[in-house]
Scaffold this motif. Structure first.
Motif, short mmCIF file in Angstrom:
data_model
loop_
_atom_site.label_atom_id
_atom_site.label_comp_id
_atom_site.label_asym_id
_atom_site.label_seq_id
_atom_site.Cartn_x
_atom_site.Cartn_y
_atom_site.Cartn_z
N PHE A 1 -37.70 -18.82 -19.08
CA PHE A 1 -39.13 -19.13 -19.00
C PHE A 1 -39.44 -20.47 -19.65
CE2 PHE A 1 -43.00 -19.21 -21.58
CZ PHE A 1 -43.95 -19.24 -20.57
N LEU A 2 -38.86 -20.72 -20.84
CA LEU A 2 -39.13 -21.98 -21.53
C LEU A 2 -38.64 -23.17 -20.73
CD1 LEU A 2 -38.26 -20.92 -25.19
CD2 LEU A 2 -40.53 -21.35 -24.24
N GLY A 3 -37.49 -23.02 -20.07
CA GLY A 3 -37.02 -24.10 -19.20
C GLY A 3 -37.97 -24.35 -18.05
N TRP A 4 -38.42 -23.28 -17.41
CA TRP A 4 -39.39 -23.43 -16.31
C TRP A 4 -40.70 -24.02 -16.81
CZ3 TRP A 4 -44.04 -20.65 -16.03
CH2 TRP A 4 -44.77 -20.82 -14.85
N ALA A 5 -41.18 -23.57 -17.97
CA ALA A 5 -42.43 -24.09 -18.52
C ALA A 5 -42.30 -25.57 -18.86
CB ALA A 5 -42.83 -23.29 -19.76
N ALA A 6 -41.13 -25.99 -19.35
CA ALA A 6 -40.92 -27.41 -19.65
C ALA A 6 -41.00 -28.25 -18.38
CB ALA A 6 -39.58 -27.60 -20.35
N LEU A 7 -40.41 -27.76 -17.29
CA LEU A 7 -40.48 -28.51 -16.03
C LEU A 7 -41.91 -28.58 -15.51
CD1 LEU A 7 -37.29 -27.18 -14.18
CD2 LEU A 7 -37.63 -29.40 -15.27
N LEU B 1 -47.65 -33.62 -16.58
CA LEU B 1 -47.93 -34.87 -17.27
C LEU B 1 -47.72 -36.07 -16.35
CD1 LEU B 1 -46.27 -34.12 -20.73
CD2 LEU B 1 -48.71 -34.16 -20.18
N ILE B 2 -46.72 -35.99 -15.49
CA ILE B 2 -46.48 -37.10 -14.56
C ILE B 2 -47.66 -37.26 -13.61
CG2 ILE B 2 -45.03 -37.87 -12.65
CD1 ILE B 2 -42.65 -36.62 -14.09
N ARG B 3 -48.21 -36.15 -13.15
CA ARG B 3 -49.34 -36.20 -12.22
C ARG B 3 -50.67 -36.36 -12.93
NH1 ARG B 3 -47.87 -31.27 -8.01
NH2 ARG B 3 -45.86 -32.13 -7.26
N GLY B 4 -50.65 -36.34 -14.26
CA GLY B 4 -51.90 -36.53 -15.00
C GLY B 4 -52.79 -35.32 -15.00
N ARG B 5 -52.23 -34.14 -14.82
CA ARG B 5 -53.01 -32.92 -14.81
C ARG B 5 -52.48 -31.96 -15.88
NH1 ARG B 5 -53.07 -30.64 -8.79
NH2 ARG B 5 -50.83 -30.70 -9.27
N ARG B 6 -53.39 -31.14 -16.36
CA ARG B 6 -53.00 -30.14 -17.35
C ARG B 6 -52.23 -29.02 -16.66
NH1 ARG B 6 -54.94 -25.35 -19.51
NH2 ARG B 6 -54.62 -25.09 -21.75
N PRO B 7 -51.05 -28.68 -17.15
CA PRO B 7 -50.26 -27.63 -16.49
C PRO B 7 -50.95 -26.27 -16.59
CG PRO B 7 -49.26 -28.24 -18.59
CD PRO B 7 -50.37 -29.23 -18.34
N ASP B 8 -51.01 -25.58 -15.45
CA ASP B 8 -51.61 -24.25 -15.39
C ASP B 8 -50.55 -23.21 -15.04
OD1 ASP B 8 -54.16 -25.26 -15.90
OD2 ASP B 8 -54.49 -25.73 -13.78
N GLY B 9 -50.86 -21.97 -15.31
CA GLY B 9 -49.98 -20.88 -14.92
C GLY B 9 -48.86 -20.58 -15.88
N ILE B 10 -48.88 -21.16 -17.09
CA ILE B 10 -47.82 -20.93 -18.05
C ILE B 10 -48.15 -19.75 -18.97
CG2 ILE B 10 -46.58 -21.93 -20.02
CD1 ILE B 10 -46.76 -24.61 -18.70
N GLU B 11 -49.41 -19.69 -19.37
CA GLU B 11 -49.78 -18.72 -20.40
C GLU B 11 -49.70 -17.28 -19.92
OE1 GLU B 11 -53.58 -19.86 -21.83
OE2 GLU B 11 -52.85 -21.66 -22.86
N ARG B 12 -50.01 -17.05 -18.65
CA ARG B 12 -50.01 -15.66 -18.16
C ARG B 12 -48.61 -15.03 -18.19
NH1 ARG B 12 -52.77 -13.50 -12.52
NH2 ARG B 12 -52.34 -11.27 -12.87
N PRO B 13 -47.56 -15.68 -17.62
CA PRO B 13 -46.22 -15.08 -17.75
C PRO B 13 -45.75 -15.03 -19.19
CG PRO B 13 -46.09 -17.25 -16.73
CD PRO B 13 -47.53 -16.88 -16.75
N ALA B 14 -46.20 -15.97 -20.01
CA ALA B 14 -45.83 -15.92 -21.43
C ALA B 14 -46.37 -14.65 -22.08
CB ALA B 14 -46.34 -17.15 -22.15
N ARG B 15 -47.61 -14.29 -21.75
CA ARG B 15 -48.18 -13.06 -22.31
C ARG B 15 -47.42 -11.83 -21.83
NH1 ARG B 15 -53.23 -13.18 -24.78
NH2 ARG B 15 -53.42 -10.96 -24.29
N HIS B 16 -46.96 -11.85 -20.56
CA HIS B 16 -46.18 -10.72 -20.07
C HIS B 16 -44.88 -10.55 -20.87
CE1 HIS B 16 -48.91 -9.87 -16.93
NE2 HIS B 16 -48.60 -10.89 -16.15
N ALA C 1 -45.92 -20.32 -28.14
CA ALA C 1 -45.29 -20.70 -29.42
C ALA C 1 -44.36 -19.59 -29.92
CB ALA C 1 -46.37 -21.01 -30.44
N TYR C 2 -44.76 -18.34 -29.74
CA TYR C 2 -43.92 -17.23 -30.17
C TYR C 2 -42.61 -17.20 -29.40
CZ TYR C 2 -42.32 -12.39 -30.51
OH TYR C 2 -41.57 -11.27 -30.68
N LEU C 3 -42.69 -17.38 -28.08
CA LEU C 3 -41.47 -17.35 -27.27
C LEU C 3 -40.57 -18.53 -27.60
CD1 LEU C 3 -42.93 -16.31 -23.80
CD2 LEU C 3 -41.77 -14.88 -25.48
N SER C 4 -41.15 -19.67 -28.00
CA SER C 4 -40.35 -20.85 -28.33
C SER C 4 -39.47 -20.61 -29.55
CB SER C 4 -41.27 -22.05 -28.58
OG SER C 4 -42.05 -22.34 -27.43
#
Length: 399
Positions: free
Chosen positions: A28-34, A40-55, A87-90
């Motif tokens: 998950f952390l590798g996928w979240a990093a990508l 960041l490259i596209r200048g947008r805030r990454p979405d969809g990370i927090e929900r699987p992290a909570r799972h 942060a907990y998963l990291s």
């Protein structure tokens, strides 16, 4: 002995499962990093990370509560933000891999011990070698047990440190809850005053006007029979006024709560409902505030059932319970009506505010098609002088 072996087995399973989850957390952390990098490259805030992290955090939280000693404190944790989950998963995957290493060393030690036992059985080992192997095995077993306990303690500490809110956050949330509860109590009191005024104005006042008209007509008439009839009607009207005044006073505060207790007051609610209402009260005398809140929860729920679910069967259960915060009283009112009750309605929302004022919880489950269940959990201080040591007998009766 059996209990110790069971606890050791749960500890081993908990640490081993944590090691297996660590690989999922790394993926998950590798996928979240990508995802974050592309965002960041596209200048947008990454979405969809927090929900699987909570799972993933929910899986680890369940594992800690189910298998690790002392993990009950994170069992009901559900209000942490998504960024804390990331942060907990990291950090958690490092603990998981450490637990996996300890588990592998323990299994390796078991395998080595089996080989030593076989050599001893076939006579390949001398007595001195056997003694040295037994001593070394016991030392390694002690280290393995300490390793499992250390990993479990580190796992619990990490969950408390990164998932549980800080003292400041808890204080701020408590202050917000108290402010909302106070505002809710004020609103509930105002609504109750308006209801009482409406009952007096639309009911008792109108009947008093009618009573005055009847007496006035009786005084003005010269017909003796007519006068007697009007006085008789005025007498009946006076009795109706008294009955309605008693109803208004009962709805404001039932005197039977102080005199007879909660069970008898709820039995009166069942009698006055006029339908099929069964009351099962399994508690004795309670603190006055708790009894009052429980009474009004039952009264309002039964009234709603009689109004919106005619000919339905209503069951009221009042029983004691316990939780992390101490003893509680659980009030449940269930009817087999068509459902669809609105928790935001005036009556139910008022009950929710009344229960929240006592630091209790209130829930309404009313899917379309029914049944409807209204549940309130009310804290009940065990040291209160109003609570009786001996419970009252059950009050079961259908009306």
């Amino acid at each position: 002995m059996v209990g110790m072996l069971g606890a050791a087995g749960r500890l081993f399973v908990g640490v081993s499962v944590g090691a297996a989850i660590a690989f999922a957390e790394l993926a998950f952390l590798g996928w979240a990093a990508l995802v974050t990098l592309f965002g960041l490259i596209r200048g947008r805030r990454p979405d969809g990370i927090e929900r699987p992290a909570r799972h993933l955090v929910e899986v680890s939280r369940w594992r800690i509560a189910a298998f690790l000693p002392g993990g009950d404190e994170v069992e009901h944790l559900d209000d942490y933000p998504g960024r804390r989950a990331v942060a907990y998963l990291s950090a958690r995957w490092l603990v998981g891999l450490l637990g996996g290493l300890v588990a592998l060393l323990f299994l390796y030690g078991l395998g080595t011990g089996a080989v030593w036992a076989r050599d001893l059985f076939v006579g390949r080992s001398s007595a001195l070698l056997v003694v040295s192997q037994v001593i070394g095995g016991l030392v390694l077993l002690f280290l393995a047990v300490q390793g499992f306990l250390g990993v479990a303690a580190l796992d619990r500490w990490l969950a408390r440190r990164l998932l549980l809110p800080s003292d400041r956050a808890r204080y701020e949330r408590r202050i917000s809850e108290l402010a909302a509860s106070r505002a809710g109590v004020v609103a509930a009191v105002d609504a109750e005053r308006r209801r009482i005024e409406r009952d007096l104005h639309d009911g008792v006042q109108q009947r008093l006007v009618a009573l005055g008209l009847l007496l006035g007509q009786a005084r003005r008439t010269t017909d003796r029979q007519r006068s007697d009839d009007l006085v008789g009607q005025a007498h009946d009207e006076a009795r109706e006024i008294l009955a309605e005044l008693r109803d208004v006073a009962w709805r404001a505060y039932p005197a039977d709560l102080d005199n007879l207790g909660l069970a008898e007051a709820l039995a009166r609610v069942a009698e006055r409902a006029g339908g099929s209402v069964t009351v099962d009260c399994r508690v004795g005398r309670l603190p006055s505030a708790v009894e009052t809140a429980a009474y009004f929860v039952v009264s309002e729920a039964v009234t709603n059932a009689a109004k919106h679910a005619r000919d339905s069967r209503v069951r009221v259960v009042v029983g004691g319970g316990g939780g992390q915060a101490g003893p509680t009283v659980r009030v449940t009112v269930t009817d087999d009506g068509p459902g669809g009750a609105d928790p935001a309605g005036g009556g139910l929302s008022g009950l929710a505010r009344r229960v929240a004022a006592l630091d209790g919880s209130f829930a309404v489950d009313s899917p379309p098609g029914g049944p409807t269940s209204v549940t309130a959990e009310l804290p009940c201080p065990s040291g209160s002088s109003s609570a009786a040591a001996v419970p009252l007998p059950r009050s079961d009766g259908a009306r």
